[in-house]
Design a protein around this motif. Structure first.
Motif, PDB file in Angstrom:
ATOM      1  N   SER A   1       0.826  -1.207   0.000  1.00 42.32           N
ATOM      2  CA  SER A   1       0.000   0.000   0.000  1.00 42.32           C
ATOM      3  C   SER A   1       0.862   1.259   0.000  1.00 42.32           C
ATOM      4  CB  SER A   1      -0.923   0.002   1.220  1.00 42.32           C
ATOM      5  OG  SER A   1      -0.155  -0.066   2.399  1.00 42.32           O
ATOM      6  N   THR A   2       1.961   1.244   0.684  1.00 36.52           N
ATOM      7  CA  THR A   2       2.822   2.427   0.738  1.00 36.52           C
ATOM      8  C   THR A   2       4.228   2.063   0.274  1.00 36.52           C
ATOM      9  OG1 THR A   2       3.339   1.922   3.009  1.00 36.52           O
ATOM     10  CG2 THR A   2       1.596   3.525   2.647  1.00 36.52           C
ATOM     11  N   VAL A   3       4.996   3.111  -0.025  1.00 27.72           N
ATOM     12  CA  VAL A   3       6.358   2.850  -0.483  1.00 27.72           C
ATOM     13  C   VAL A   3       7.242   2.461   0.697  1.00 27.72           C
ATOM     14  CG1 VAL A   3       6.258   4.390  -2.454  1.00 27.72           C
ATOM     15  CG2 VAL A   3       6.935   5.284  -0.232  1.00 27.72           C
ATOM     16  N   ALA A   4       8.207   1.583   0.438  1.00 27.46           N
ATOM     17  CA  ALA A   4       9.161   1.219   1.486  1.00 27.46           C
ATOM     18  C   ALA A   4      10.334   2.180   1.357  1.00 27.46           C
ATOM     19  CB  ALA A   4       9.595  -0.221   1.291  1.00 27.46           C
ATOM     20  N   PHE A   5      10.221   3.347   2.028  1.00 23.55           N
ATOM     21  CA  PHE A   5      11.173   4.429   1.725  1.00 23.55           C
ATOM     22  C   PHE A   5      12.580   4.156   2.234  1.00 23.55           C
ATOM     23  CE2 PHE A   5      12.231   7.430   5.209  1.00 23.55           C
ATOM     24  CZ  PHE A   5      11.563   6.824   6.246  1.00 23.55           C
ATOM     25  N   THR A   6      12.738   3.108   3.080  1.00 19.65           N
ATOM     26  CA  THR A   6      14.097   2.790   3.552  1.00 19.65           C
ATOM     27  C   THR A   6      14.671   1.570   2.835  1.00 19.65           C
ATOM     28  OG1 THR A   6      13.093   1.523   5.322  1.00 19.65           O
ATOM     29  CG2 THR A   6      13.776   3.763   5.853  1.00 19.65           C
ATOM     30  N   SER A   7      13.955   1.090   1.840  1.00 19.87           N
ATOM     31  CA  SER A   7      14.400  -0.151   1.191  1.00 19.87           C
ATOM     32  C   SER A   7      15.713   0.009   0.434  1.00 19.87           C
ATOM     33  CB  SER A   7      13.319  -0.658   0.239  1.00 19.87           C
ATOM     34  OG  SER A   7      13.128   0.294  -0.790  1.00 19.87           O
ATOM     35  N   LYS A   8      16.077   1.213   0.086  1.00 22.08           N
ATOM     36  CA  LYS A   8      17.333   1.438  -0.633  1.00 22.08           C
ATOM     37  C   LYS A   8      18.425   1.976   0.303  1.00 22.08           C
ATOM     38  CE  LYS A   8      16.073   0.283  -4.812  1.00 22.08           C
ATOM     39  NZ  LYS A   8      16.689  -0.782  -5.585  1.00 22.08           N
ATOM     40  N   GLY A   9      18.251   1.739   1.597  1.00 20.78           N
ATOM     41  CA  GLY A   9      19.266   2.153   2.552  1.00 20.78           C
ATOM     42  C   GLY A   9      19.117   3.592   3.011  1.00 20.78           C
ATOM     43  N   PHE A  10      20.128   4.039   3.760  1.00 18.32           N
ATOM     44  CA  PHE A  10      20.073   5.372   4.369  1.00 18.32           C
ATOM     45  C   PHE A  10      20.069   6.485   3.317  1.00 18.32           C
ATOM     46  CE2 PHE A  10      22.245   9.075   6.289  1.00 18.32           C
ATOM     47  CZ  PHE A  10      21.334   9.348   7.296  1.00 18.32           C
ATOM     48  N   ALA A  11      20.918   6.325   2.299  1.00 18.78           N
ATOM     49  CA  ALA A  11      21.011   7.371   1.262  1.00 18.78           C
ATOM     50  C   ALA A  11      19.684   7.540   0.534  1.00 18.78           C
ATOM     51  CB  ALA A  11      22.108   7.019   0.263  1.00 18.78           C
ATOM     52  N   GLY A  12      19.039   6.429   0.206  1.00 24.68           N
ATOM     53  CA  GLY A  12      17.744   6.489  -0.478  1.00 24.68           C
ATOM     54  C   GLY A  12      16.710   7.185   0.385  1.00 24.68           C
ATOM     55  N   ALA A  13      16.720   6.866   1.699  1.00 23.00           N
ATOM     56  CA  ALA A  13      15.750   7.465   2.621  1.00 23.00           C
ATOM     57  C   ALA A  13      15.976   8.972   2.747  1.00 23.00           C
ATOM     58  CB  ALA A  13      15.858   6.805   3.984  1.00 23.00           C
ATOM     59  N   VAL A  14      17.253   9.366   2.799  1.00 27.67           N
ATOM     60  CA  VAL A  14      17.566  10.811   2.907  1.00 27.67           C
ATOM     61  C   VAL A  14      17.095  11.562   1.660  1.00 27.67           C
ATOM     62  CG1 VAL A  14      19.478  12.468   2.951  1.00 27.67           C
ATOM     63  CG2 VAL A  14      19.477  10.527   4.514  1.00 27.67           C
ATOM     64  N   LEU A  15      17.369  10.979   0.490  1.00 23.71           N
ATOM     65  CA  LEU A  15      16.933  11.637  -0.756  1.00 23.71           C
ATOM     66  C   LEU A  15      15.407  11.675  -0.851  1.00 23.71           C
ATOM     67  CD1 LEU A  15      19.472  10.158  -3.330  1.00 23.71           C
ATOM     68  CD2 LEU A  15      19.385  12.484  -2.449  1.00 23.71           C
TER      69      LEU A  15
END
Lengths: 174, 274
Positions: free
Chosen positions: A101-115
């Motif tokens: 239902s929602t995006v897994a915003f930490t699935s690409k690690g810390f850098a992905g989550a920060v961006l």
């Protein structure tokens, strides 16, 4: 997270944002907002036009219930709504399972989550501060306001993103 | 698949524009400061667009303006000729500069500039009144001579031709000489045929002499530079031509109306010699 929980969490965060803006006497250099990341956390099933409409309504509600100029947050937030889908594809790829239902915003690690947090926030603040200044404020004032707000809002937005995308099954934190 | 994607993009763009317009209209209605800013921005943008549009329009109309100016130049030349004739009659003078010539406006269709023997093609022929061996002049001076005439086009040798010499006069005393292209520059020439260097000072104007049937007397050609010694004791004077061939588009053909009578006289003069 099911749709009902997401809507409740979304409204709670919107109410919190409005309360902070309406009740707290914040300095001029600081503009507190978590609205961009809230729009980014909309479920993947929400397409771009609907996402922009939700962003518009969210911004309008925030402006209407605070002392802000009516339409200002909407104008900046609709741009985030437009960029949401391409940004998600850029950060997480098009292969994200649609059943979530929602995006897994930490699935690409810390850098992905920060961006995921920083890019929409920076876009929103750049537009908001420019229109809010209306050519009357100096460039250095706008830049300082942008940097301070971006730093403060990033932390708040990170918490909001965790709240909106938390999955009791714990899938996205793997 | 591609069509579906295009429709999605178009729908997103339409919704985006609609929502942004609504947001900005609401903002400008409720906030005076933003309203003033938007007005100022829109005025600035529209003024830039107008300026760009005006530049494009003005550039597009340059060709027509050039044609109009060339026509006007021709009319003025003819008018000047009429005044000179009227003035000459009033003063009782028989000889009038430029009389006996007709002016025909022509556009350069083709022109070479990179050879030792350069030529040009004009868009006027014998049906327009052009005759063989007519002079060609530009806005600032002599350009060349018509060497061949077709029905609607003429072929001419330009002054940028090492085999062409124009009969000229130089200095206050009006010493007769011949002007030739220097073979290098598009606005460079020299005059020869002067007996010594003392006859000319730098800055003297070189004009047509009127001693040939090609050009009337007094058409400016260029400015003389420091005289130099040529072969023997004769002087060679470098000349900077007024007419720069690089920027030439429109010319006037000078048709000598007395050329037939002049040739007839020349023929009669040659018969006794034979």
């Amino acid at each position: 997270m099911n749709n009902k929980s997401f809507i409740i969490n979304y409204l709670i965060l919107l109410a919190a944002d409005i309360l902070v803006l309406a009740l707290c006497n914040l300095p001029q250099f600081l503009f507190v907002t978590i609205l961009p990341v809230m729009v980014m956390c909309l479920p993947r099933s929400v397409n771009t036009p609907l996402g922009m409409a939700i962003a518009f309504a969210t911004g309008f509600a925030a402006d209407f219930l605070t002392t802000g100029a009516l339409g200002l947050s909407s104008a900046a937030l609709v741009v985030v709504g437009l960029l949401r889908t391409p940004l998600l594809s850029l950060l997480f790829g098009d292969t994200l399972p649609l059943h979530r239902s929602t995006v897994a915003f930490t699935s690409k690690g810390f850098a992905g989550a920060v961006l995921f947090v920083l890019i929409p926030l920076a876009v929103f603040l750049a537009i908001y501060i420019t229109i809010d200044g209306a050519g009357m404020r100096s460039l250095w004032f706008n830049c300082l306001r942008f940097i301070i707000s971006l730093a403060a809002d990033s932390l708040l937005s990170f918490g909001a993103a965790v709240m909106l995308t938390s999955d009791k099954k714990g899938g996205q934190w793997n | 698949m591609g069509e579906r994607r295009f429709l999605d993009i178009a729908l997103s763009a339409a919704v985006f524009i609609l929502l942004e317009v609504i947001a900005l209209i609401v903002l400008s209605k409720t906030s005076p400061m933003q309203n003033i800013w938007f007005l100022r921005m829109s005025h600035r943008t529209s003024s830039i667009l107008w300026r760009v549009g005006e530049s494009v329009r003005s550039f597009a109309s340059l060709k027509i303006q050039n044609e109009d100016l060339a026509e006007r130049n021709l009319e003025l030349s003819r008018e000047l000729l009429r005044y000179q004739i009227a003035e000459a009659h009033r003063l009782g003078v028989d000889e009038v500069h430029y009389t006996g010539f007709d002016f025909i406006h022509a556009r350069i269709v083709k022109m070479s500039r990179s050879y030792q023997h350069n030529y040009l093609v004009l868009d006027r022929g014998y049906e327009d009144g052009v005759t063989l061996h007519s002079g060609i002049v530009g806005p600032k001076g002599v350009v060349g001579v018509v060497e061949a005439v077709g029905k609607h086009f003429s072929y001419g040798m330009t002054l940028m031709n090492t085999s062409i010499g124009v009969s000229a006069r130089i200095g206050h005393e009006g010493y007769a000489c011949t002007l030739r292209w220097d073979g290098i520059h598009s606005d460079g020439a020299y005059v020869e045929g002067l007996s010594h260097t003392g006859l000319v000072s730098p800055g003297d104007t070189v004009r047509t002499s009127g001693l040939s049937s090609l050009f009337p007397e007094g058409i400016p050609l260029g400015i003389a530079d420091e005289p130099k010694l040529g072969s023997g004791a004769s002087a060679v004077v470098p000349v900077k031509l007024f007419q720069d061939f690089k920027a030439l588009r429109h010319v006037m053909i000078l048709c000598n109306l007395d050329s037939d009578r002049i040739k007839e006289v020349e023929r009669q003069a040659e018969v006794p010699k034979k």
